[in-house]
Enzyme design. Structure first.
Site, PDB file in Angstrom:
ATOM      1  NE  ARG A 102      18.963 -42.879 -37.634  1.00 18.95           N
ATOM      2  CZ  ARG A 102      20.212 -42.469 -37.435  1.00 18.95           C
ATOM      3  NH1 ARG A 102      20.773 -41.659 -38.318  1.00 18.95           N
ATOM      4  NH2 ARG A 102      20.906 -42.882 -36.381  1.00 18.95           N
TER       5      ARG A 102
ATOM      6  CD  GLU B  53      20.441 -45.227 -45.493  1.00 14.26           C
ATOM      7  OE1 GLU B  53      21.389 -45.780 -44.875  1.00 14.26           O
ATOM      8  OE2 GLU B  53      20.137 -44.039 -45.334  1.00 14.26           O
TER       9      GLU B  53
ATOM     10  CG  HIS C 109      24.012 -43.138 -44.199  1.00  8.76           C
ATOM     11  ND1 HIS C 109      22.977 -43.883 -43.692  1.00  8.76           N
ATOM     12  CD2 HIS C 109      24.425 -42.339 -43.177  1.00  8.76           C
ATOM     13  CE1 HIS C 109      22.763 -43.563 -42.427  1.00  8.76           C
ATOM     14  NE2 HIS C 109      23.636 -42.623 -42.098  1.00  8.76           N
TER      15      HIS C 109
END
Length: 633
Positions: free
Chosen positions: A321, A350, A369
């Site tokens: 994270r 993000e 990601h």
């Protein structure tokens, strides 16, 4: 007993200073009020077990799944005034709002009518949802309160195809009686492999060298890398992904250590990994790979202070994270050379800003990601979430549920203050464990005047489990998944009920939590049997801490708590009170318990604010104080 001034990455913020002078519950009976979980009863799904507003706790049952007793005779049965689906004659409608693997879609089509509508606006989603029994999303669809309001109670389950559920309003789901499930296991290997890919590519400057060559350059001397063999990798978080990263790193010839309070030393040793403290892990590692959840305790845990303790030239990988790293602090550490390189798949925001100094840094490798982005993982997630959603629509209690079944209002009304007590005792107990101990077992002792058959403790047990686990992980604990989550963490929770001479009007006289085979940050919390032991009661509707180890205390479990072991002598309360008063820290409660006059005593102090480090150090410097610990509730 261990003593330390460090803050383990998984432990809720606490400070411990010590002076040099210190050293399976049975099935419910017919009389149980929580009969909704029996095999012969309907299983409503609504309430998240948390400190929600009392009005949320007493909501009427809006949704209920199938009643097994009537399933054999009726294709559609009525429970709580609502239809529940018991056969293919009435197919549920399942809305899939983001792309899902074909294997998962096939499972869904075999059970219901599937509507694949992608890239829906919030307005379009709200229009469609009123006719849907289930909704499956990934991370892009925001399932807001407005969505649940638009569903008007028809929506029975939301499935998140992945781990995180940040895009789902859990409180609203709970209020509207909608079960939320996720798919937490299918992408484990993919995430671990991506972590190893970033580790290797960073060490050999693959991304930078590739960009350089595509720009027409040939810079062999600039991109000299480092070898992995013989280097130490610190795996911060030894859960599913962390342990898989450790296995693969061992195969590359690396030495591996880990920090995780739930990592049993024997399980870690089985793959050649040593469990160590947070400071030891980060100060000895050549590479640090992050695999902890984002919780209040881990938010920005890698900050200026943490980077000051690392070995110069360390390299950091993050596929967990983004928020666990203070990104501005990491840029400073990179600029100073304290951190040689970083490889990041996740970010606080993000997508990150295009002008992000971290993303643009020459010695940082970044990916958007991609941890779970393999064909195999996507198919696995699709199957896992499809099975969970279909199971929920059938009335099965999903182990991956992230909100809980509705508890009858009369039970909640009676147990409400004990629910708060149970969770706070769990939170206190876990903060007393020294980092690296590896919790394996916990015991809960309920003292009550009632017959055991008249006291169903599953709600309290779930809340104790929640208190122990939830502050230091990303798990959402409830009646459905409490035991499952505890077992997954390697934590065995047992219960004992003791009949005492007290008023039968009170469901519980006291609750005691014991943690076995662990070191304690606060030696006085250890009972004569060697376990960390704390006990509490409800007084006038307010949870109180009444026992710490062998010492009796009486302090309200509100705000924060300071526990001091001291020599029993005059003026101690005044000295500590003055130190806190100088820093404008308000004392709400204070209690002193002692074993004998003028000997050792425990002072328990409730404080509204969190004292600064200077104040805590001053308390530790009081000559008569032998050890103390600050705990957050």
């Amino acid at each position: 007993m261990a003593s330390s001034t460090t803050k383990p990455i998984f432990t809720p913020p606490s400070t411990t200073l010590t002076s040099s002078s210190s050293s399976s519950s049975q099935p419910p009976t017919r009389s149980s009020l929580l009969s909704f979980l029996r095999n012969t009863a309907s299983t409503p799904i609504s309430l998240k077990l948390s400190h929600s507003h009392p009005s949320f706790r007493s909501l009427s049952i809006r949704n209920a799944t199938k009643t097994i007793e009537s399933a054999e005779t009726s294709p559609v049965s009525k429970v709580g005034g609502k239809d529940t689906i018991n056969s293919q004659e009435t197919k549920p409608t399942i809305l899939v709002s983001e792309k899902l693997g074909e294997a998962g879609l096939e499972l869904l089509r075999n059970f219901g009518d599937v509507d694949c509508s992608y890239d829906l606006s919030q307005e379009d989603l709200c229009k469609k949802i009123a006719s849907c029994d289930a909704l499956i999303v990934r991370s892009g669809t925001k399932v807001t309160r407005q969505v649940f309001e638009a569903a008007k109670g028809k929506l029975k389950v939301v499935g998140r195809a992945g781990v995180g559920i940040d895009n789902v309003d859990l409180q609203a789901a709970t209020e509207f009686g909608c079960l939320v499930v996720n798919a937490p296991t299918a992408n484990t290997v993919a995430a671990a492999e991506h972590g190893i890919a970033l580790l290797a590519s960073m060490a050999r400057n693959v991304a930078q060298a590739d960009a350089s060559m595509k720009a027409g350059q040939w810079q062999r001397n600039k991109y000299v890398g480092v070898s992995l063999v013989g280097k130490t990798l610190a795996v911060m978080g030894f859960g599913k992904v962390g342990s898989e990263v450790a296995r693969r790193a061992k195969g590359l010839g690396m030495e591996v250590v880990t920090h995780d309070p739930y990592a049993p030393a024997d399980r870690a040793r089985a793959i050649g990994v040593e469990v160590v403290s947070f400071d030891q892990a980060i100060s000895t590692a050549d590479f640090i790979s992050l695999h902890m959840p984002l919780t209040p305790a881990t938010k920005k845990v890698f900050n200026d202070d943490s980077f000051a303790k690392v070995k110069k030239g360390v390299r950091i990988i993050n596929v967990a994270r983004g928020g666990v790293i203070d990104e501005e602090a990491l840029v400073r550490a990179l600029d100073s050379g304290k951190v040689a390189q970083a490889a990041l798949d996740v970010f606080t925001e993000e997508p990150p800003p295009k002008d992000s100094k971290l993303v643009q840094h020459e010695r940082v490798t970044v990916t958007p990601h991609l941890g779970a982005s393999t064909k195999e993982a996507q198919e696995g997630v699709a199957i896992e979430i499809a099975e969970a959603v279909v199971g929920a629509l059938k009335g099965e209690l999903a182990a991956t549920a992230v909100n809980a079944p509705m508890v009858p209002a009369e039970v909640l009304s009676e147990l409400a203050p004990y629910v708060v007590l149970a969770e706070r005792l769990g939170r206190l107990a876990v903060q007393l464990v020294a980092g690296g101990s590896g919790m394996k077992s916990a015991k809960v002792v309920y003292k009550s005047a009632r017959d055991p058959d008249d006291l169903d403790t599953r709600l309290l047990r779930a809340m104790i489990t929640k208190g122990i686990i939830e502050p230091i992980s990303d798990s959402f604990i409830n009646l459905v998944n409490a035991d499952f989550t505890a077992k997954k963490k390697g934590l065995r929770i047992s219960e004992e009920r003791v009949v005492v001479d007290a008023s039968p009007e009170l469901p519980v006289f006291s609750i005691q939590v014991q943690l076995s085979n662990v070191d304690s940050k606060f030696g006085s919390a250890v009972s004569g049997g060697g376990d960390i032991s704390i006990e509490g009661k409800v007084k006038n509707g307010i949870p109180h801490l009444t026992q710490v180890g062998s010492f009796s205390v009486d302090v309200s479990l509100e705000g924060n708590l300071i526990l001091c072991r001291q020599v029993d002598q005059p003026g101690m309360i005044g000295q500590v009170g003055n130190i806190l008063g100088e820093q404008n820290v308000n004392v709400s409660f204070m209690s002193v318990g002692r074993t004998a006059r003028r000997r050792n005593a425990i002072m328990a102090i409730g404080v509204d604010e969190e004292p600064n480090l200077e104040s805590l150090k001053k308390i530790g410097e009081v000559p008569a104080i032998e050890e103390f610990v600050f705990l957050k509730l």
